[in-house]
Design a protein around this motif. Structure first.
Motif, short mmCIF file in Angstrom:
data_model
loop_
_atom_site.label_atom_id
_atom_site.label_comp_id
_atom_site.label_asym_id
_atom_site.label_seq_id
_atom_site.Cartn_x
_atom_site.Cartn_y
_atom_site.Cartn_z
N ILE A 1 67.68 4.90 -56.53
CA ILE A 1 67.09 6.23 -56.45
C ILE A 1 65.57 6.14 -56.34
CG2 ILE A 1 66.58 8.27 -57.87
CD1 ILE A 1 69.18 8.47 -56.45
N GLY A 2 64.96 5.17 -56.99
CA GLY A 2 63.51 5.08 -56.96
C GLY A 2 62.96 4.19 -55.86
N CYS B 1 65.23 13.96 -49.14
CA CYS B 1 64.60 15.26 -49.42
C CYS B 1 63.70 15.17 -50.65
CB CYS B 1 65.67 16.33 -49.62
SG CYS B 1 66.62 16.73 -48.14
N ASN B 2 64.19 14.53 -51.69
CA ASN B 2 63.38 14.38 -52.89
C ASN B 2 62.10 13.61 -52.61
OD1 ASN B 2 65.22 15.79 -54.45
ND2 ASN B 2 66.25 13.96 -55.22
N PHE B 3 62.21 12.58 -51.78
CA PHE B 3 61.03 11.78 -51.44
C PHE B 3 60.00 12.63 -50.69
CE2 PHE B 3 58.89 8.72 -48.52
CZ PHE B 3 58.20 8.00 -49.49
N TYR B 4 60.47 13.42 -49.72
CA TYR B 4 59.55 14.28 -48.98
C TYR B 4 58.87 15.27 -49.93
CZ TYR B 4 57.80 17.47 -45.38
OH TYR B 4 56.98 18.24 -44.59
N LEU B 5 59.64 15.89 -50.79
CA LEU B 5 59.07 16.89 -51.71
C LEU B 5 58.11 16.24 -52.70
CD1 LEU B 5 62.33 18.96 -52.30
CD2 LEU B 5 60.34 19.64 -50.94
N ASN B 6 58.42 15.03 -53.13
CA ASN B 6 57.53 14.31 -54.03
C ASN B 6 56.21 13.98 -53.34
OD1 ASN B 6 56.60 11.30 -54.76
ND2 ASN B 6 57.38 12.25 -56.63
N VAL C 1 70.00 15.16 -59.14
CA VAL C 1 68.70 14.50 -59.13
C VAL C 1 67.77 15.25 -58.19
CG1 VAL C 1 69.54 12.84 -57.41
CG2 VAL C 1 67.50 12.31 -58.74
N THR C 2 66.60 15.62 -58.69
CA THR C 2 65.62 16.36 -57.89
C THR C 2 64.26 15.68 -57.90
OG1 THR C 2 65.04 17.75 -59.78
CG2 THR C 2 66.77 18.57 -58.31
N ARG D 1 68.36 19.89 -48.70
CA ARG D 1 68.87 19.34 -49.96
C ARG D 1 69.99 20.22 -50.50
NH1 ARG D 1 64.69 18.47 -54.87
NH2 ARG D 1 64.62 20.75 -54.69
N ALA D 2 69.83 21.54 -50.40
CA ALA D 2 70.88 22.45 -50.84
C ALA D 2 72.14 22.28 -50.00
CB ALA D 2 70.38 23.90 -50.78
N LEU D 3 71.98 22.04 -48.70
CA LEU D 3 73.15 21.81 -47.83
C LEU D 3 73.91 20.56 -48.26
CD1 LEU D 3 74.77 22.55 -45.24
CD2 LEU D 3 73.20 21.06 -43.99
N ASN D 4 73.17 19.48 -48.52
CA ASN D 4 73.82 18.26 -49.00
C ASN D 4 74.53 18.51 -50.32
OD1 ASN D 4 73.13 15.54 -47.41
ND2 ASN D 4 71.40 16.93 -47.19
N TYR D 5 73.89 19.24 -51.22
CA TYR D 5 74.52 19.51 -52.50
C TYR D 5 75.68 20.50 -52.37
CZ TYR D 5 72.20 16.76 -56.06
OH TYR D 5 71.79 15.72 -56.85
N PHE D 6 75.63 21.39 -51.39
CA PHE D 6 76.79 22.26 -51.17
C PHE D 6 78.03 21.41 -50.89
CE2 PHE D 6 79.84 23.97 -48.22
CZ PHE D 6 80.29 25.08 -48.91
#
Length: 544
Positions: free
Chosen positions: A27-28, A135-140, A176-177, A159-164
């Motif tokens: 993840i990291g 997505c998390n990387f971009y937002l970070n 994980v966000t 990210r919401a689409l993937n989580y859907f």
């Protein structure tokens, strides 16, 4: 910004690779210095945004013929793409199609008997979580950058689409966000549902955090706009009773209506050059032939610039077989590994009409009175599957082709690769969502308003209009309109016609030729055993 799919130097490709040995161990990994001195580790925001969208269709950073070039380790690169795995998981276990190539892993999906190490659920699970990580990387990396506020809204939507899909398929995903959570906690299905709902409302400007809002029109075709968020919310609410135990029919109807009345999008209704409007939605020029006015979010593929074994190339090749000898599809690939089941065919051609003397899909559609009946037969083929290893004696479903409706040349000079975009979200879904929600609100029958939405689709298909409908008719209409579009399992589950019931059976359901019931725990897929072993915060879904 023009969409680009030949993505280079986002960050080291090695750092973009997930291991099927366990998601949580990496993840990291995106947030580290580049260890390759030959590559530049400076963030290219536009390229990373492209990568987030390309994750729906492309396998990785390398050419498709490099079997080891995928983002996901431990699975063939071409097999690992999001759209291909969605086809496997949402179509093969249902009444729509059967995989006929000998393959133990895929047989598990055919016959509704998978476990927690089956490669296809595992592959999609990691592909979706890889998308979340991007997505998390971009937002970070762009936090506090007002110059990319709309792009950040797009990334939050993706990210919401993937989580859907995680909510729908796996129910209780790791949540994980951020980029610093080595072993993310597991969300309940309700918690994951709430997250998707909240994020979509935020990017619509209707939530608690309205600082990053989608544009009314996409910044470039293929990118998310408010209509995409409205339609995904409508889909979430339509399935809310499955996901949370509480129906949200009024909300499903409301958000579907927003899409129907969004002036930037409309149903494709233009027949031209000998092709029906419905055919043109799935042809090689569907980015420009009018279909782009209906397809709100496509998974983009191009025979010259973004080739993939995992997108429409796969679906078109797997469904055509020897059709290409007599009916042009404009791709040399015709593997014929997927054939339609009798129950799907009978939604267009009534039981008893065993053989049609006409053969080409347009003629079969004309004979059946529905443009969507795009089957191939030659007067010798049967609608019933009698040999699970043979595609020569059964109908074939030729919905997807690489033909350009305006007669223009395909983009790949070799005649192999596909230009056709896969519709991920299209306006027709809003019409059917509205009609179904309307019927459920009104005791199982549509009002005049709901009926009009169904008949708009049937008029487009030159099919006889309904005068009244029940829920079974609506379920059948979902299949007629969206056959082979990576959603059938979801619809069957919502109508109580998948696992845990014996009222509706289809060929080879649970491995029986006439079909037999299978347990309700198969309504969701297992968390991969590899991720359970890597993260002690995760618990397996029931009965796996």
């Amino acid at each position: 910004m023009t969409m680009k799919f030949n993505i280079k130097n986002i960050i080291s490709a090695a750092l973009l690779t997930l291991s099927l040995g366990g998601l949580t161990s990496c993840i990291g990994d995106l947030d580290v210095k580049n260890i390759n001195p030959q590559q530049v580790s400076t963030l290219d925001k536009d390229a990373l945004l492209n990568k987030i969208y390309a994750n729906m269709m492309l396998a990785g950073q390398k050419a498709p013929d490099d079997g080891n070039g995928g983002d996901i380790d431990g699975i063939d690169a071409g097999t690992s793409t999001m759209m291909r795995e969605l086809f496997y998981l949402n179509e093969l276990p249902t009444d729509e199609c059967l995989w006929i190539w000998p393959n133990d892993d895929t047989d598990d999906l055919n016959y509704n008997r998978w476990g927690d190490s089956q490669k296809h659920p595992k592959g999609l699970y990691y592909r979706l979580m890889f998308g979340v990580t991007l997505c998390n990387f971009y937002l970070n990396q762009t936090e506090g950058d007002a110059s990319v506020a709309e792009q950040r809204a797009e990334v939050r939507f993706m990210r919401a689409l993937n989580y859907f899909y995680m909510v729908d398929l796996f129910a209780n995903p790791p949540m994980v966000t951020t980029m610093d959570d080595a072993k993310p906690k597991q969300a309940t299905r309700q918690e994951a549902y709430d997250f998707v709902e909240s994020e979509l409302k935020n990017v619509l400007g209707e939530g608690d955090d309205n600082s990053e809002v989608l544009s009314d029109k996409p910044m470039a075709y293929g990118r998310a706009s408010k209509a995409a968020a409205n339609l995904l919310l409508a889909r979430l609410y339509l399935n809310a009773e499955v996901y949370t135990g509480t129906p949200q029919w009024e909300k499903a109807k409301e958000y579907a209506n927003r899409v129907i009345n969004d002036g930037n999008w409309k149903l494709m209704t233009d027949d031209s050059n000998g092709y029906t409007a419905y055919q043109k939605l799935f042809m090689g020029d569907n980015r420009s032939n009018g279909a782009q006015e209906e397809i709100i979010l496509p998974a983009m593929e191009d025979g010259a610039n973004s080739r993939s074994y995992g997108g429409l190339f796969f679906v078109a090749g797997m469904t055509t077989a020897d059709v290409i000898n007599v009916y042009p599809t404009r791709t040399s690939e015709a593997w014929g590994g997927t054939i339609p089941k009798e129950q799907f065919i009978q939604k267009f051609i009534p039981s008893g009409a065993d053989k049609l003397s006409v053969g080409y899909p347009d003629k079969v559609a004309e004979a059946s009175g529905d443009d969507r009946a795009l089957f191939f037969t030659d007067g010798k083929r049967e609608p019933r599957i009698t040999d699970v290893s043979n595609n020569k004696n059964v109908y074939l479903y030729v919905k997807y082709t690489n033909v350009h409706s305006d007669g223009s040349a395909i983009h790949d000079g070799t005649g192999k690769w596909i230009d056709t975009y896969i519709p991920v979200l299209r306006v027709a879904e809003a019409y059917l969502t509205y009609a179904e929600a309307d019927a459920r609100i009104n005791g199982g029958s549509c009002t005049t308003d709901g009926l009009a939405k169904l008949n708009a689709l049937r008029s487009r298909a030159h099919a006889k209009k309904f005068t009244s409908v029940d829920l079974q008719t609506i379920l059948d209409e979902w299949s007629r309109e969206f056959g082979f579009e990576c959603r059938r399992r979801m619809d069957l589950v919502r109508f109580g016609k998948f696992g845990g019931q014996s009222e509706y059976l289809w060929q080879y359901q649970n491995g029986a030729e006439e079909g037999q019931a299978f347990d309700a725990h198969f309504n969701i897929y297992p968390i991969p055993a590899s991720d359970i072993n890597a993260n002690d915060n995760l618990k397996q879904n029931p009965k796996y």
